[in-house]
Design an enzyme around this catalytic site. Structure first.
Site, PDB file in Angstrom:
ATOM      1  N   TRP A  47       0.838  -1.212   0.000  1.00 60.13           N
ATOM      2  CA  TRP A  47       0.000   0.000   0.000  1.00 60.13           C
ATOM      3  C   TRP A  47       0.865   1.251   0.000  1.00 60.13           C
ATOM      4  CZ3 TRP A  47      -4.893   2.140   0.462  1.00 60.13           C
ATOM      5  CH2 TRP A  47      -4.949   3.422   1.024  1.00 60.13           C
ATOM      6  N   ASN A  49       0.194   5.800   0.288  1.00 52.42           N
ATOM      7  CA  ASN A  49      -0.609   7.019   0.134  1.00 52.42           C
ATOM      8  C   ASN A  49       0.313   8.215  -0.059  1.00 52.42           C
ATOM      9  OD1 ASN A  49      -1.016   6.096   3.148  1.00 52.42           O
ATOM     10  ND2 ASN A  49      -1.419   8.266   3.307  1.00 52.42           N
ATOM     11  N   ASP A  50       0.178   9.276   0.693  1.00 55.37           N
ATOM     12  CA  ASP A  50       0.818  10.563   0.361  1.00 55.37           C
ATOM     13  C   ASP A  50       2.282  10.482  -0.089  1.00 55.37           C
ATOM     14  OD1 ASP A  50      -1.411  10.906   1.939  1.00 55.37           O
ATOM     15  OD2 ASP A  50      -0.434  12.171   3.425  1.00 55.37           O
ATOM     16  N   GLN A  66       4.028   7.562   2.122  1.00 55.16           N
ATOM     17  CA  GLN A  66       3.321   6.818   3.159  1.00 55.16           C
ATOM     18  C   GLN A  66       3.150   5.389   2.666  1.00 55.16           C
ATOM     19  OE1 GLN A  66       1.611   8.272   6.438  1.00 55.16           O
ATOM     20  NE2 GLN A  66       3.716   8.789   5.905  1.00 55.16           N
ATOM     21  N   ARG A 177       0.052  17.914  12.185  1.00 51.61           N
ATOM     22  CA  ARG A 177       0.855  17.023  11.341  1.00 51.61           C
ATOM     23  C   ARG A 177       1.262  17.640   9.992  1.00 51.61           C
ATOM     24  NH1 ARG A 177      -4.346  14.602  11.519  1.00 51.61           N
ATOM     25  NH2 ARG A 177      -5.418  14.645   9.508  1.00 51.61           N
ATOM     26  N   GLU A 232      -4.919  19.003   5.399  1.00 54.51           N
ATOM     27  CA  GLU A 232      -3.783  18.098   5.498  1.00 54.51           C
ATOM     28  C   GLU A 232      -2.708  18.526   4.484  1.00 54.51           C
ATOM     29  OE1 GLU A 232      -5.658  13.967   7.054  1.00 54.51           O
ATOM     30  OE2 GLU A 232      -5.802  14.180   4.902  1.00 54.51           O
TER      31      GLU A 232
HETATM   32  C1  FRU Z   1      -3.234  12.506   4.253  1.00 55.40           C
HETATM   33  C2  FRU Z   1      -2.893  11.929   5.626  1.00 55.40           C
HETATM   34  C3  FRU Z   1      -1.933  12.838   6.370  1.00 55.40           C
HETATM   35  C4  FRU Z   1      -1.241  11.895   7.299  1.00 55.40           C
HETATM   36  C5  FRU Z   1      -1.146  10.643   6.474  1.00 55.40           C
HETATM   37  C6  FRU Z   1      -1.245   9.362   7.255  1.00 55.40           C
HETATM   38  O1  FRU Z   1      -3.669  11.562   3.345  1.00 55.40           O
HETATM   39  O2  FRU Z   1      -4.054  11.728   6.353  1.00 55.40           O
HETATM   40  O3  FRU Z   1      -2.548  13.921   7.017  1.00 55.40           O
HETATM   41  O4  FRU Z   1       0.011  12.371   7.703  1.00 55.40           O
HETATM   42  O5  FRU Z   1      -2.201  10.696   5.532  1.00 55.40           O
HETATM   43  O6  FRU Z   1      -1.045   8.249   6.437  1.00 55.40           O
END
Ligand code: FRU
Length: 530
Positions: A47, A49-50, A66, A177, A232
């Site tokens: 997986w 993400n960011d 991420q 964050r 975010e």
């Molecule tokens: C954005 C988020 C960030 C956080 C991260 C956690 O997609 O929610 O704010 O740092 O993903 O995976």
């Protein structure tokens, strides 16, 4: 953050409750090689993400992100790592910064500490310093809070050591964050500036430091414009307007989930000034009051459309820019997904990818500076060009060859047509993703409701749209079709629309069409990339 379940509940939840592993049933356990992008980064079998810590250093672009090193749903958040010399072909590297019993490693940024202000390296071998969010786990000293921490690399970003004095910046907050750090040269000399968020309060908080270890609050910005979800992953950078070095404006990017214009996650931006302490938006960048609606429907919909969006599609989130790129170029990458359904995407064994890297600039559009985005692509080859012609009905274009991506470049005079555009990933039953321009309304839309697998999650099927003005009667499109995503750059990148689409194996058809009166294709080419 709000829940990582596939829904868009805006309420903030305490960290111990934000580790959902529940997903809708896995529908494709056998694997989905036909959906693996050719031009977009995906992790091999995990997986992501960011994008995090985007940095150029010693000839190499680094994309950290991420990552769940142990699975293909959100969890065990760590920083994965990939490298590239051309921003198109990426090589996956070992996990860079791993979660442990005390903390998950949430999003953040990396700076090249050229003067070794942090003391983590030497003047001869400046350290790379990562500033990330520690999401502290139950039982940890700062249990239940999010705070900012450091890690450093003395081998050009390949291995990382967490700083023993972490965290370096706490507010006792559960939602503090996503630090983006950059160096700012002002009357007081060089200093580091951090933009982070108090996500649940829709605020960007700015801090300053001289050594990356000790931070002082400088100012706060928000809520403003789209504020119907958590703020975010902020970013802030200067750009010259219309290429004029004497006219610099600052762009503040604020990602929001939910509450973006197409529903769920998205990125908005503000244009203004920054003096090293405070961001002041231009009045032309600001609505009278924040929009607290959470989707493109309902009473607030019109006002949400007045905000400035990086992308009008569903699947461009957490976009941030690279640091230390030469020649003042500003390069951004976003996550190709949306928290509305991210954990359920029907790909296996990986889940989620990154957008193409986009070079951004500021151009005056309708009297005010606006972001214009250009995708970074490999040199175009295998180009199939069509002669200029009248379009009456439908014209088939080269099919998408298995394993390849297509770039379609088109200049169309929609003329008297009711609608014209492209049908992508056509199947034998008349299904397709439909990109259509309506000249009377001046609207470009992307409809994925009848394309491939749109039923894997109830929130997925959707139609996105954006206002696009013709220029001398002309619509100019660059469309990048890559296995499970389409990125549309209209009018030279003034409007961008990005969506995931999950075709079934064999949905290869592509055509250009018009309904109603005739349209004219002035130029059209299709390039194929392996
Ligand atoms: C954005 C988020 C960030 C956080 C991260 C956690 O997609 O929610 O704010 O740092 O993903 O995976």
């Amino acid at each position: 953050m709000s829940s990582r379940l596939d829904d868009a509940r805006p309420k903030p939840a305490p960290p111990q409750e934000v580790r959902p592993q529940e997903v809708l049933p896995q529908q494709v356990p056998a694997g989905t090689p036909h959906l693996r992008p050719a031009l977009h980064y995906t992790a091999r079998d995990t997986w992501l993400n960011d994008p995090n810590g985007l940095v150029f250093y010693r000839g190499m672009y680094h994309l950290y992100y991420q990552n769940n090193p142990y699975g293909n749903v959100w969890g065990n958040m760590s920083w994965g790592h990939a490298t590239s010399t051309d921003l198109v072909r990426w090589t996956e590297q070992p996990v860079a910064i791993a979660c442990d019993d005390a903390e998950d490693i949430y999003s953040g940024s990396i700076v090249v500490d050229h003067a070794n202000s942090s003391g983590f390296g030497s003047a001869e071998n400046p350290p790379l310093v990562a500033i990330y969010t520690s999401a502290f786990k139950p039982g940890a000293a700062h249990e239940g809070t999010q705070a900012q921490s450091l890690a450093y690399s003395n081998d050009a970003g390949m291995t990382w050591t967490k700083f023993a004095g972490n965290p370096v910046l706490t507010r006792g907050s559960t939602n503090f964050r996503d630090p983006k750090v950059f160096s700012y040269a002002g009357p007081h000399g060089l200093c580091w500036v951090m933009a982070a968020v108090e996500a649940g309060e829709q605020k960007v908080v700015f801090y300053r430091s001289t050594d990356l270890r000790v931070w002082e609050l400088a100012s706060e910005f928000g809520p403003a414009n789209a504020a119907g979800g958590e703020w975010e992953c902020p970013d802030i950078f200067p750009l010259s307007v219309d290429g004029d070095p004497d006219r610099t404006k600052w762009v503040l990017v604020v990602n929001i989930n939910p509450g973006a214009v197409a529903g769920g996650s998205g990125g908005q931006y503000f244009v203004g000034d920054f003096d090293g302490f405070t961001f002041t938006p231009d009045p032309s960048s600001l609505l009278d009051s924040p929009v607290y609606g959470t989707s493109g429907a309902g009473a607030e919909a019109g006002r949400l459309r007045e905000c400035r969006w990086l992308d009008w599609g569903r699947d461009y989130y957490a976009a941030v820019s690279f640091s230390n790129v030469p020649d003042g170029r500003r390069l951004m990458v976003g996550w190709l997904s949306n928290w509305d359904y991210a954990n359920s995407l029907p790909t296996f064994p990986w889940r989620s990818g990154m957008s193409l890297v986009r070079e951004v600039s500021l151009e005056t559009v309708d009297g005010r500076p606006a972001l214009v985005q250009t995708p970074i692509l490999p040199p175009l080859d295998n180009v199939h060009c069509l002669d200029s012609r009248e379009l009456c009905g439908t014209l088939a274009l080269p099919e998408i060859l298995p394993g390849t991506a297509q770039v379609i470049d088109a200049e169309i005079l929609p003329g008297a047509s009711d609608r014209c555009g492209f049908r992508l990933w056509e199947d034998a039953d008349g299904g397709a993703a439909v990109l259509a321009y309506d000249p009377a309304a001046g609207v470009l839309s992307l409809d994925r409701t009848n394309a491939g697998n749109a039923a894997f999650h109830p929130a997925f099927a959707s139609v996105e749209s954006a206002a696009v003005a013709l220029e001398d009667g002309l619509l100019t499109l660059r469309i990048v079709v890559d296995h499970c995503s389409v990125e549309v750059f209209a009018q030279g990148g003034k409007v961008v629309l990005t969506d995931l689409v999950f075709p079934l194996p064999g949905d290869f058809g592509v055509s250009v069409f018009n309904d109603g009166g005739d349209a004219i294709i002035r130029t059209l080419s299709v390039s194929t990339f392996i």
